[in-house]
Design an enzyme around this catalytic site. Structure first.
Site, PDB file in Angstrom:
ATOM      1  N   MET A  93     -33.134  23.654  53.015  1.00  0.00           N
ATOM      2  CA  MET A  93     -32.301  23.552  54.212  1.00  0.00           C
ATOM      3  C   MET A  93     -31.312  24.722  54.231  1.00  0.00           C
ATOM      4  O   MET A  93     -30.268  24.650  54.876  1.00  0.00           O
ATOM      5  CB  MET A  93     -31.568  22.210  54.242  1.00  0.00           C
ATOM      6  CG  MET A  93     -32.556  21.047  54.386  1.00  0.00           C
ATOM      7  SD  MET A  93     -31.832  19.545  55.053  1.00  0.00           S
ATOM      8  CE  MET A  93     -30.613  19.174  53.828  1.00  0.00           C
ATOM      9  N   GLY A 106     -30.447  27.552  42.146  1.00  0.00           N
ATOM     10  CA  GLY A 106     -31.466  26.501  41.999  1.00  0.00           C
ATOM     11  C   GLY A 106     -32.659  26.791  42.905  1.00  0.00           C
ATOM     12  O   GLY A 106     -33.819  26.753  42.477  1.00  0.00           O
ATOM     13  N   HIS A 107     -32.374  27.102  44.187  1.00  0.00           N
ATOM     14  CA  HIS A 107     -33.474  27.438  45.106  1.00  0.00           C
ATOM     15  C   HIS A 107     -34.215  28.684  44.620  1.00  0.00           C
ATOM     16  O   HIS A 107     -35.440  28.755  44.684  1.00  0.00           O
ATOM     17  CB  HIS A 107     -32.928  27.747  46.503  1.00  0.00           C
ATOM     18  CG  HIS A 107     -32.255  26.602  47.194  1.00  0.00           C
ATOM     19  ND1 HIS A 107     -30.910  26.573  47.448  1.00  0.00           N
ATOM     20  CD2 HIS A 107     -32.763  25.441  47.685  1.00  0.00           C
ATOM     21  CE1 HIS A 107     -30.602  25.455  48.073  1.00  0.00           C
ATOM     22  NE2 HIS A 107     -31.698  24.745  48.226  1.00  0.00           N
ATOM     23  N   GLN A 114     -32.851  13.552  58.447  1.00  0.00           N
ATOM     24  CA  GLN A 114     -32.603  13.017  57.099  1.00  0.00           C
ATOM     25  C   GLN A 114     -31.126  12.802  56.819  1.00  0.00           C
ATOM     26  O   GLN A 114     -30.756  12.437  55.707  1.00  0.00           O
ATOM     27  CB  GLN A 114     -33.250  13.903  56.034  1.00  0.00           C
ATOM     28  CG  GLN A 114     -32.611  15.262  55.845  1.00  0.00           C
ATOM     29  CD  GLN A 114     -33.392  16.117  54.852  1.00  0.00           C
ATOM     30  OE1 GLN A 114     -34.453  16.648  55.187  1.00  0.00           O
ATOM     31  NE2 GLN A 114     -32.898  16.260  53.636  1.00  0.00           N
ATOM     32  N   VAL A 133     -31.147  23.494  37.906  1.00  0.00           N
ATOM     33  CA  VAL A 133     -30.374  24.666  37.465  1.00  0.00           C
ATOM     34  C   VAL A 133     -28.897  24.288  37.543  1.00  0.00           C
ATOM     35  O   VAL A 133     -28.443  23.685  38.522  1.00  0.00           O
ATOM     36  CB  VAL A 133     -30.676  25.896  38.349  1.00  0.00           C
ATOM     37  CG1 VAL A 133     -29.832  27.088  37.926  1.00  0.00           C
ATOM     38  CG2 VAL A 133     -32.154  26.244  38.244  1.00  0.00           C
ATOM     39  N   SER A 186     -26.022  22.809  47.395  1.00  0.00           N
ATOM     40  CA  SER A 186     -25.384  23.433  48.568  1.00  0.00           C
ATOM     41  C   SER A 186     -24.059  22.728  48.877  1.00  0.00           C
ATOM     42  O   SER A 186     -23.144  23.324  49.428  1.00  0.00           O
ATOM     43  CB  SER A 186     -26.304  23.337  49.774  1.00  0.00           C
ATOM     44  OG  SER A 186     -27.568  23.844  49.417  1.00  0.00           O
TER      45      SER A 186
HETATM   46  O1  PAF Z   1     -34.091  19.196  49.469  1.00  0.00           O
HETATM   47  C1  PAF Z   1     -33.942  19.658  50.618  1.00  0.00           C
HETATM   48  O2  PAF Z   1     -33.336  20.708  50.830  1.00  0.00           O
HETATM   49  C2  PAF Z   1     -34.514  18.893  51.795  1.00  0.00           C
HETATM   50  O3  PAF Z   1     -34.440  17.535  51.598  1.00  0.00           O
HETATM   51  C3  PAF Z   1     -35.948  19.325  52.164  1.00  0.00           C
HETATM   52  C4  PAF Z   1     -36.921  18.999  51.065  1.00  0.00           C
HETATM   53  C5  PAF Z   1     -35.990  20.805  52.478  1.00  0.00           C
HETATM   54  C6  PAF Z   1     -36.413  18.567  53.410  1.00  0.00           C
HETATM   55  O4  PAF Z   1     -35.597  18.831  54.510  1.00  0.00           O
END
Ligand code: PAF
Length: 281
Positions: free
Chosen positions: A32, A38-39, A63, A178, A188
């Protein structure tokens, strides 16, 4: 060189067709945005395992069970693209909202069982939103491998179950959490904490580690959790929403660590909700 930002599904499909015809494997890292180390570790794992890597950035309204949380969620597309530049990803898919939820969108994906406890219980509808958007992102990118962080361990299991149940031909790979040097899991949401809040939040990990060691020695969570919660409150957390011991395989709640298990926590600090988990034993 920064990767192309793709906003339309037709363009993404064109890339997918070319790569597939060239016999190249495709990995996806769904995010997102507000990218952190971590990403980027997921991107590294994807680069090592696949010929082509797509990073998706979409702040998924479905979500968020709390409108304030959605409004406050950091949106940093420009900075995200700059952070991705050194990794040589092949596409950054930032779909226009109507590519994900076109007018009249009426379908939802719901995963029972692994969604029911912890985040699923505290954030009604959250995992339906996650499963729905991730199913779409899997189908839209056509990737053969997807990379998710174990920090959101429950999400990892929900997504894996969803892909298996819907026969989406993708391997869902979990990558280790991480952490900052302080032990705080990268998130985030950490961007919303003050320097003092970050320092206090870093107490969560050692408390979880200590508890995990005690559980590993045969103690029951019931006997330990009041003290652990008190430690977190004393460290500056405003509320501990849950401490939970669950099977690592299907997340069924456990009282003692008599099966492969993980210890999970959700707690609030400076009005920000943080989650973390550690393996037990
Ligand atoms: O972990 C996230 O950033 C979100 O839940 C994802 C998997 C991108 C789904 O919107």
């Amino acid at each position: 060189m920064s990767a192309p930002i793709i906003r339309r599904l037709a363009e993404l499909r064109g890339k997918h067709r070319d790569w597939t015809m060239a016999g190249e494997s495709i990995g996806v890292v769904p995010t997102m945005g507000a990218l952190h180390a971590g990403h980027l570790s997921l991107v590294e794992a994807a680069k090592a395992a696949c010929d082509r890597v797509i990073v998706t950035i979409f702040v998924n309204p479905k979500q968020f069970n709390n409108p304030e949380d959605l409004a406050n969620y950091p949106r940093t597309e420009h900075e995200d693209a700059a952070k991705l530049a050194p990794y040589g990803v092949d596409a950054i898919y930032v779909p226009d909202p109507e590519e994900i939820y076109p007018q009249g969108f009426a379908t939802g994906v719901s995963v029972t069982g692994v969604s029911d406890q912890m985040e699923g219980a505290c954030r009604p509808g959250h995992f339906d939103g996650v499963a729905t958007v991730v199913a779409k992102l899997f189908l839209q990118t056509g990737a053969g491998k997807a990379f998710f962080g174990e920090k959101d361990y429950q999400q990892l299991l929900v997504v894996r179950r969803m892909a298996r149940d819907l026969d989406i031909p993708i391997e869902v790979i979990g990558c280790p959490t991480v952490r900052e040097a302080s032990g705080l899991a990268m998130s985030s949401r950490n961007l919303r904490l003050s320097a003092e809040g970050l320092e206090k939040a870093s107490r969560l990990y050692p408390v979880l580690q200590r508890l995990a060691a005690e559980l590993c020695g045969g103690a029951s969570l019931d006997a330990l959790q009041d003290d652990a919660k008190a430690d977190l409150l004393a460290a500056g957390f405003e509320e501990v929403e849950y401490l939970s011991l669950n099977s690592s395989e299907d997340l069924r709640p456990l009282k003692t660590a008599d099966a492969p298990s993980r210890l999970f926590a959700a707690a609030w600090i400076e009005g920000v909700r943080l989650i973390d988990n550690v393996s037990v034993g």
